[in-house]
Design a protein around this motif. Structure first.
Motif, PDB file in Angstrom:
ATOM      1  N   MET A 253       0.854  -1.193   0.000  1.00 50.95           N
ATOM      2  CA  MET A 253       0.000   0.000   0.000  1.00 50.95           C
ATOM      3  C   MET A 253       0.885   1.238   0.000  1.00 50.95           C
ATOM      4  SD  MET A 253      -2.938  -1.016   2.745  1.00 50.95           S
ATOM      5  CE  MET A 253      -3.861   0.474   2.446  1.00 50.95           C
ATOM      6  N   GLY A 254       0.268   2.400  -0.165  1.00 57.46           N
ATOM      7  CA  GLY A 254       1.023   3.647  -0.097  1.00 57.46           C
ATOM      8  C   GLY A 254       1.836   3.926  -1.328  1.00 57.46           C
ATOM      9  N   HIS A 255       1.361   3.492  -2.462  1.00 58.14           N
ATOM     10  CA  HIS A 255       2.149   3.582  -3.691  1.00 58.14           C
ATOM     11  C   HIS A 255       2.374   5.007  -4.175  1.00 58.14           C
ATOM     12  CE1 HIS A 255       1.663  -0.690  -3.862  1.00 58.14           C
ATOM     13  NE2 HIS A 255       0.355  -0.593  -3.974  1.00 58.14           N
ATOM     14  N   PHE A 256       1.580   5.964  -3.719  1.00 57.76           N
ATOM     15  CA  PHE A 256       1.642   7.313  -4.267  1.00 57.76           C
ATOM     16  C   PHE A 256       2.777   8.140  -3.694  1.00 57.76           C
ATOM     17  CE2 PHE A 256      -2.826   6.044  -4.697  1.00 57.76           C
ATOM     18  CZ  PHE A 256      -2.908   6.098  -6.077  1.00 57.76           C
ATOM     19  N   GLY A 257       3.252   7.808  -2.537  1.00 57.72           N
ATOM     20  CA  GLY A 257       4.287   8.553  -1.855  1.00 57.72           C
ATOM     21  C   GLY A 257       4.129   8.331  -0.368  1.00 57.72           C
ATOM     22  N   VAL A 258       4.985   8.946   0.411  1.00 54.50           N
ATOM     23  CA  VAL A 258       4.931   8.782   1.856  1.00 54.50           C
ATOM     24  C   VAL A 258       3.910   9.750   2.437  1.00 54.50           C
ATOM     25  CG1 VAL A 258       6.216   9.011   4.010  1.00 54.50           C
ATOM     26  CG2 VAL A 258       7.319   8.004   1.999  1.00 54.50           C
ATOM     27  N   SER A 259       3.013   9.229   3.246  1.00 48.35           N
ATOM     28  CA  SER A 259       2.052  10.055   3.963  1.00 48.35           C
ATOM     29  C   SER A 259       2.048   9.632   5.419  1.00 48.35           C
ATOM     30  CB  SER A 259       0.644   9.887   3.395  1.00 48.35           C
ATOM     31  OG  SER A 259       0.561  10.424   2.105  1.00 48.35           O
ATOM     32  N   ALA A 260       1.990  10.621   6.300  1.00 48.83           N
ATOM     33  CA  ALA A 260       2.005  10.340   7.733  1.00 48.83           C
ATOM     34  C   ALA A 260       1.042  11.265   8.450  1.00 48.83           C
ATOM     35  CB  ALA A 260       3.410  10.547   8.288  1.00 48.83           C
ATOM     36  N   HIS A 261       0.739  10.901   9.670  1.00 49.78           N
ATOM     37  CA  HIS A 261       0.025  11.829  10.546  1.00 49.78           C
ATOM     38  C   HIS A 261       0.934  12.093  11.741  1.00 49.78           C
ATOM     39  CE1 HIS A 261      -1.252   7.832  12.001  1.00 49.78           C
ATOM     40  NE2 HIS A 261      -1.326   8.394  13.198  1.00 49.78           N
ATOM     41  N   ARG A 262       0.813  13.288  12.280  1.00 47.35           N
ATOM     42  CA  ARG A 262       1.729  13.666  13.354  1.00 47.35           C
ATOM     43  C   ARG A 262       1.307  13.054  14.678  1.00 47.35           C
ATOM     44  NH1 ARG A 262       0.072  20.000  13.963  1.00 47.35           N
ATOM     45  NH2 ARG A 262      -1.715  19.582  15.267  1.00 47.35           N
ATOM     46  N   PRO A 263       2.254  12.822  15.556  1.00 46.86           N
ATOM     47  CA  PRO A 263       3.680  13.032  15.354  1.00 46.86           C
ATOM     48  C   PRO A 263       4.267  11.948  14.452  1.00 46.86           C
ATOM     49  CG  PRO A 263       3.296  12.136  17.545  1.00 46.86           C
ATOM     50  CD  PRO A 263       1.953  12.356  16.918  1.00 46.86           C
ATOM     51  N   ALA A 264       4.957  12.369  13.432  1.00 42.17           N
ATOM     52  CA  ALA A 264       5.455  11.447  12.407  1.00 42.17           C
ATOM     53  C   ALA A 264       6.417  10.413  12.981  1.00 42.17           C
ATOM     54  CB  ALA A 264       6.126  12.223  11.280  1.00 42.17           C
ATOM     55  N   ASP A 265       7.157  10.777  13.995  1.00 44.15           N
ATOM     56  CA  ASP A 265       8.106   9.818  14.562  1.00 44.15           C
ATOM     57  C   ASP A 265       7.423   8.686  15.338  1.00 44.15           C
ATOM     58  OD1 ASP A 265       7.345  11.445  16.696  1.00 44.15           O
ATOM     59  OD2 ASP A 265       9.364  11.540  17.552  1.00 44.15           O
ATOM     60  N   LYS A 266       6.111   8.778  15.510  1.00 44.29           N
ATOM     61  CA  LYS A 266       5.327   7.710  16.159  1.00 44.29           C
ATOM     62  C   LYS A 266       4.478   6.927  15.161  1.00 44.29           C
ATOM     63  CE  LYS A 266       6.385   9.143  20.385  1.00 44.29           C
ATOM     64  NZ  LYS A 266       7.822   9.240  20.455  1.00 44.29           N
ATOM     65  N   ASP A 267       4.471   7.347  13.898  1.00 52.28           N
ATOM     66  CA  ASP A 267       3.675   6.700  12.852  1.00 52.28           C
ATOM     67  C   ASP A 267       4.534   5.602  12.215  1.00 52.28           C
ATOM     68  OD1 ASP A 267       2.240   5.962  10.569  1.00 52.28           O
ATOM     69  OD2 ASP A 267       1.552   8.007  10.166  1.00 52.28           O
ATOM     70  N   GLU A 268       4.446   4.406  12.769  1.00 57.23           N
ATOM     71  CA  GLU A 268       5.314   3.310  12.343  1.00 57.23           C
ATOM     72  C   GLU A 268       5.118   2.935  10.876  1.00 57.23           C
ATOM     73  OE1 GLU A 268       5.621   0.022  15.047  1.00 57.23           O
ATOM     74  OE2 GLU A 268       5.474   1.367  16.780  1.00 57.23           O
ATOM     75  N   TYR A 269       3.888   3.003  10.400  1.00 60.23           N
ATOM     76  CA  TYR A 269       3.660   2.679   8.992  1.00 60.23           C
ATOM     77  C   TYR A 269       4.331   3.714   8.088  1.00 60.23           C
ATOM     78  CZ  TYR A 269       1.566   1.209   4.652  1.00 60.23           C
ATOM     79  OH  TYR A 269       1.400   0.779   3.368  1.00 60.23           O
ATOM     80  N   ALA A 270       4.256   4.989   8.455  1.00 68.30           N
ATOM     81  CA  ALA A 270       4.915   6.025   7.658  1.00 68.30           C
ATOM     82  C   ALA A 270       6.428   5.834   7.664  1.00 68.30           C
ATOM     83  CB  ALA A 270       4.552   7.410   8.187  1.00 68.30           C
TER      84      ALA A 270
END
Length: 188
Positions: free
Chosen positions: A155-172
């Motif tokens: 998944m996530g083929h379009f680019g990297v997307s995260a929700h903040r705090p980004a350093d806690k978003d393991e999938y990102a």
């Protein structure tokens, strides 16, 4: 290989910068640099495009940091554009940088140049994918070649997307490594 990352956030140490640093940390053997779009645009005599000449004479940014950033993008083997989500799109700083590229588009300087997009929002499903889409649309107007993540995550083929705090978003964070692999393994 020279990889240039454009941070569209006004915060050089925020979530967007974190994601860029995470991606670049996996680009072993490459020369990597991060520049701030807002600082570059602010160096121009006029911070946003007013189409003062047609064709663009570059008068508003000649001899400024913005011209240097455009030269770096032209020299780069790969460019990553990143932005926080602002009202469902990229930041004004990054949009202003793209708006200032009229001469570059006319000269086809970035035609075929590979790029990727990164976004981070205040909440999950907070407009991150739309922001990636808007960044990619600007890149496509310039004739750039859009690269997504590798398919190793499914998944996530379009680019990297995260929700903040980004350093806690393991999938990102996993997406960052996936994108780095796609960059390093891209056939130029």
């Amino acid at each position: 290989m020279y990889i240039l990352a454009i941070n569209g956030s006004p915060d050089n140490n925020g979530n967007t910068a974190f994601l860029l640093k995470e991606i670049l940390s996996h680009c072993k053997g490459a020369e990597c640099e991060i520049v701030n779009a807002g600082e570059a645009v602010a160096s121009a005599r006029q911070p946003f495009c007013v189409s003062c000449s047609n064709p663009c004479s570059k008068a508003c940014f000649k001899g400024t940091m913005l011209e240097e950033v455009f030269d770096k993008i032209t020299r780069a083997d790969f460019v990553i554009f990143a932005s926080p989500v602002y009202f469902g799109s990229m930041s004004a700083q990054l949009k202003a940088l793209f708006d200032k590229t009229r001469a570059i588009r006319g000269e086809k300087l970035w035609l075929g140049k590979p790029m990727a997009a990164v976004s981070v929002g205040a909440s999950k499903y907070g407009g991150e994918e739309r922001t990636v889409d808007h960044i990619q649309s600007c890149a496509l107007v310039l004739g750039m070649h859009v690269i997504g993540n590798s398919s190793e995550l499914g998944m996530g083929h379009f680019g990297v997307s995260a929700h903040r705090p980004a350093d806690k978003d393991e999938y990102a964070i996993a997406q960052c490594k996936s994108l780095a692999n796609a960059i390093i393994n891209h056939k130029f």
